[in-house]
Enzyme design. Sequence first.
Site, PDB file in Angstrom:
ATOM      1  CE  LYS A  13      -2.147  -1.179   3.826  1.00 39.10           C
ATOM      2  NZ  LYS A  13      -1.470  -2.466   4.099  1.00 39.10           N
ATOM      3  NE  ARG A  88      -4.342  -1.471   9.652  1.00 42.97           N
ATOM      4  CZ  ARG A  88      -3.253  -0.847   9.220  1.00 42.97           C
ATOM      5  NH1 ARG A  88      -3.264   0.442   8.994  1.00 42.97           N
ATOM      6  NH2 ARG A  88      -2.143  -1.524   9.005  1.00 42.97           N
ATOM      7  NE  ARG A 127       7.214  -2.639   6.270  1.00 41.40           N
ATOM      8  CZ  ARG A 127       5.872  -2.615   6.285  1.00 41.40           C
ATOM      9  NH1 ARG A 127       5.200  -2.020   5.327  1.00 41.40           N
ATOM     10  NH2 ARG A 127       5.229  -3.194   7.277  1.00 41.40           N
ATOM     11  NE  ARG A 159       6.161  -0.415  10.301  1.00 39.83           N
ATOM     12  CZ  ARG A 159       5.002  -0.447   9.613  1.00 39.83           C
ATOM     13  NH1 ARG A 159       4.955   0.063   8.390  1.00 39.83           N
ATOM     14  NH2 ARG A 159       3.930  -0.981  10.131  1.00 39.83           N
ATOM     15  NE  ARG A 170       1.885  -4.849  11.381  1.00 38.42           N
ATOM     16  CZ  ARG A 170       2.950  -4.631  10.616  1.00 38.42           C
ATOM     17  NH1 ARG A 170       4.115  -5.139  10.951  1.00 38.42           N
ATOM     18  NH2 ARG A 170       2.842  -3.906   9.543  1.00 38.42           N
TER      19      ARG A 170
HETATM   20  P1  ADP Z   1       2.224  -1.827   3.263  1.00 38.54           P
HETATM   21  O1  ADP Z   1       2.243  -0.320   3.179  1.00 38.54           O
HETATM   22  O2  ADP Z   1       1.013  -2.431   2.623  1.00 38.54           O
HETATM   23  O3  ADP Z   1       2.439  -2.350   4.659  1.00 38.54           O
HETATM   24  P2  ADP Z   1       4.774  -1.639   1.833  1.00 38.54           P
HETATM   25  O4  ADP Z   1       4.447  -0.770   0.675  1.00 38.54           O
HETATM   26  O5  ADP Z   1       5.567  -1.028   2.944  1.00 38.54           O
HETATM   27  O6  ADP Z   1       3.447  -2.373   2.409  1.00 38.54           O
HETATM   28  O7  ADP Z   1       5.555  -2.918   1.261  1.00 38.54           O
HETATM   29  C1  ADP Z   1       6.051  -3.920   2.150  1.00 38.54           C
HETATM   30  C2  ADP Z   1       7.450  -4.353   1.696  1.00 38.54           C
HETATM   31  O8  ADP Z   1       7.332  -5.065   0.461  1.00 38.54           O
HETATM   32  C3  ADP Z   1       8.405  -3.199   1.438  1.00 38.54           C
HETATM   33  O9  ADP Z   1       9.694  -3.604   1.854  1.00 38.54           O
HETATM   34  C4  ADP Z   1       8.345  -2.991  -0.082  1.00 38.54           C
HETATM   35  O10 ADP Z   1       9.567  -2.500  -0.602  1.00 38.54           O
HETATM   36  C5  ADP Z   1       8.051  -4.399  -0.592  1.00 38.54           C
HETATM   37  N1  ADP Z   1       7.160  -4.420  -1.756  1.00 38.54           N
HETATM   38  C6  ADP Z   1       6.094  -3.617  -2.007  1.00 38.54           C
HETATM   39  N2  ADP Z   1       5.499  -3.969  -3.167  1.00 38.54           N
HETATM   40  C7  ADP Z   1       6.181  -5.052  -3.643  1.00 38.54           C
HETATM   41  C8  ADP Z   1       6.048  -5.881  -4.805  1.00 38.54           C
HETATM   42  N3  ADP Z   1       5.084  -5.680  -5.698  1.00 38.54           N
HETATM   43  N4  ADP Z   1       6.936  -6.890  -4.960  1.00 38.54           N
HETATM   44  C9  ADP Z   1       7.906  -7.104  -4.036  1.00 38.54           C
HETATM   45  N5  ADP Z   1       8.094  -6.358  -2.928  1.00 38.54           N
HETATM   46  C10 ADP Z   1       7.241  -5.341  -2.726  1.00 38.54           C
HETATM   47  P1  AMP Z   2       0.792   0.513   8.981  1.00 42.45           P
HETATM   48  O1  AMP Z   2       1.906   1.486   8.849  1.00 42.45           O
HETATM   49  O2  AMP Z   2      -0.387   0.857   8.118  1.00 42.45           O
HETATM   50  O3  AMP Z   2       1.231  -0.915   8.825  1.00 42.45           O
HETATM   51  O4  AMP Z   2       0.247   0.665  10.479  1.00 42.45           O
HETATM   52  C1  AMP Z   2       1.080   0.372  11.583  1.00 42.45           C
HETATM   53  C2  AMP Z   2       0.240   0.230  12.853  1.00 42.45           C
HETATM   54  O5  AMP Z   2      -0.417   1.480  13.136  1.00 42.45           O
HETATM   55  C3  AMP Z   2      -0.894  -0.794  12.778  1.00 42.45           C
HETATM   56  O6  AMP Z   2      -0.468  -2.114  13.050  1.00 42.45           O
HETATM   57  C4  AMP Z   2      -1.829  -0.250  13.884  1.00 42.45           C
HETATM   58  O7  AMP Z   2      -1.340  -0.555  15.180  1.00 42.45           O
HETATM   59  C5  AMP Z   2      -1.705   1.260  13.692  1.00 42.45           C
HETATM   60  N1  AMP Z   2      -2.713   1.753  12.723  1.00 42.45           N
HETATM   61  C6  AMP Z   2      -2.481   2.339  11.509  1.00 42.45           C
HETATM   62  N2  AMP Z   2      -3.630   2.640  10.892  1.00 42.45           N
HETATM   63  C7  AMP Z   2      -4.612   2.228  11.726  1.00 42.45           C
HETATM   64  C8  AMP Z   2      -6.036   2.230  11.661  1.00 42.45           C
HETATM   65  N3  AMP Z   2      -6.690   2.729  10.583  1.00 42.45           N
HETATM   66  N4  AMP Z   2      -6.731   1.727  12.708  1.00 42.45           N
HETATM   67  C9  AMP Z   2      -6.115   1.243  13.789  1.00 42.45           C
HETATM   68  N5  AMP Z   2      -4.790   1.189  13.916  1.00 42.45           N
HETATM   69  C10 AMP Z   2      -4.030   1.673  12.901  1.00 42.45           C
END
Ligand code: ADP
Ligand code: AMP
Length: 217
Positions: A13, A88, A127, A159, A170
């Site tokens: 995302k 969410r 990541r 993270r 999660r």
């Molecule tokens: P989210 O925001 O949904 O938690 P991220 O955008 O941070 O996910 O992506 C999670 C990890 O996967 C990051 O390290 C990113 O670089 C990698 N990633 C994202 N999209 C892809 C993809 N299409 N193929 C492989 N790795 C990806």
């Molecule tokens: P993310 O960066 O989207 O993976 O979010 C990291 C963490 O932030 C999640 O695991 C939750 O603990 C909190 N968080 C982010 N967005 C929300 C949401 N819309 N509702 C509740 N918790 C959230």
Amino acid sequence: MMIVLFGPPGSGKGTQAKKLAEKYTIPHVSTGDILRENLKHQTALGLEAKKYMDRGELVPDEVLDGVIKDRLAQPDCDSGCILDGYPRTIPQAEALDAIMNELGKTLDVVVNIEVPDAEVLKRISGRRMCACGASYHIHFNPPNQEGICDLCNRPLYQREDDKETAVMNRIAVYKKQSQPLIEYYRRKGVLVTVDGTAEIQEVFEEIAAALDSLQAT
Ligand code: ADP
Ligand code: AMP
């Protein structure tokens, strides 16, 4: 255009939101980033959220609804934004409907990025983040120099909630509390599902094509 990017943690995302924000020149609004920024500055919101985030749980709906309401009311969201990580839960989706109604906005599309659990685990464990907001993957999207941000040269870090115990929680929380939103938005007729397992650029092109065809209608 008001866009929600939806999908499990690690589905891409944030990665896609950054690219889409640049293409469509609308802001990327990530609730996770907002909470982490608050934690960095040790605000009351950040300290409250940390209790939940570290365990891989969701921060209470009331907290997030207030955050989103304030953010969407900012003038840079006037012509839309890309919501990443919100809503969410079903109550958050209902709150978003009410907030948008109040602000005179409509939700154009919810992009559901589908990625299976095994792939999500690989992505989250690899990541790496930078304090500037950039995000990498040690194999799939590595920086030019290992462990160093391409954009600002600072050292990358993992993270806290990307470490193993929080990750399993999660994923379970996503299935229980977030997945029901897919049906919620399907019924509203705004859901578009994309295959999130392809390469970053391919996923981006698929989402952009879906958004362009919506804009053309
Ligand atoms: P989210 O925001 O949904 O938690 P991220 O955008 O941070 O996910 O992506 C999670 C990890 O996967 C990051 O390290 C990113 O670089 C990698 N990633 C994202 N999209 C892809 C993809 N299409 N193929 C492989 N790795 C990806
Ligand atoms: P993310 O960066 O989207 O993976 O979010 C990291 C963490 O932030 C999640 O695991 C939750 O603990 C909190 N968080 C982010 N967005 C929300 C949401 N819309 N509702 C509740 N918790 C959230």
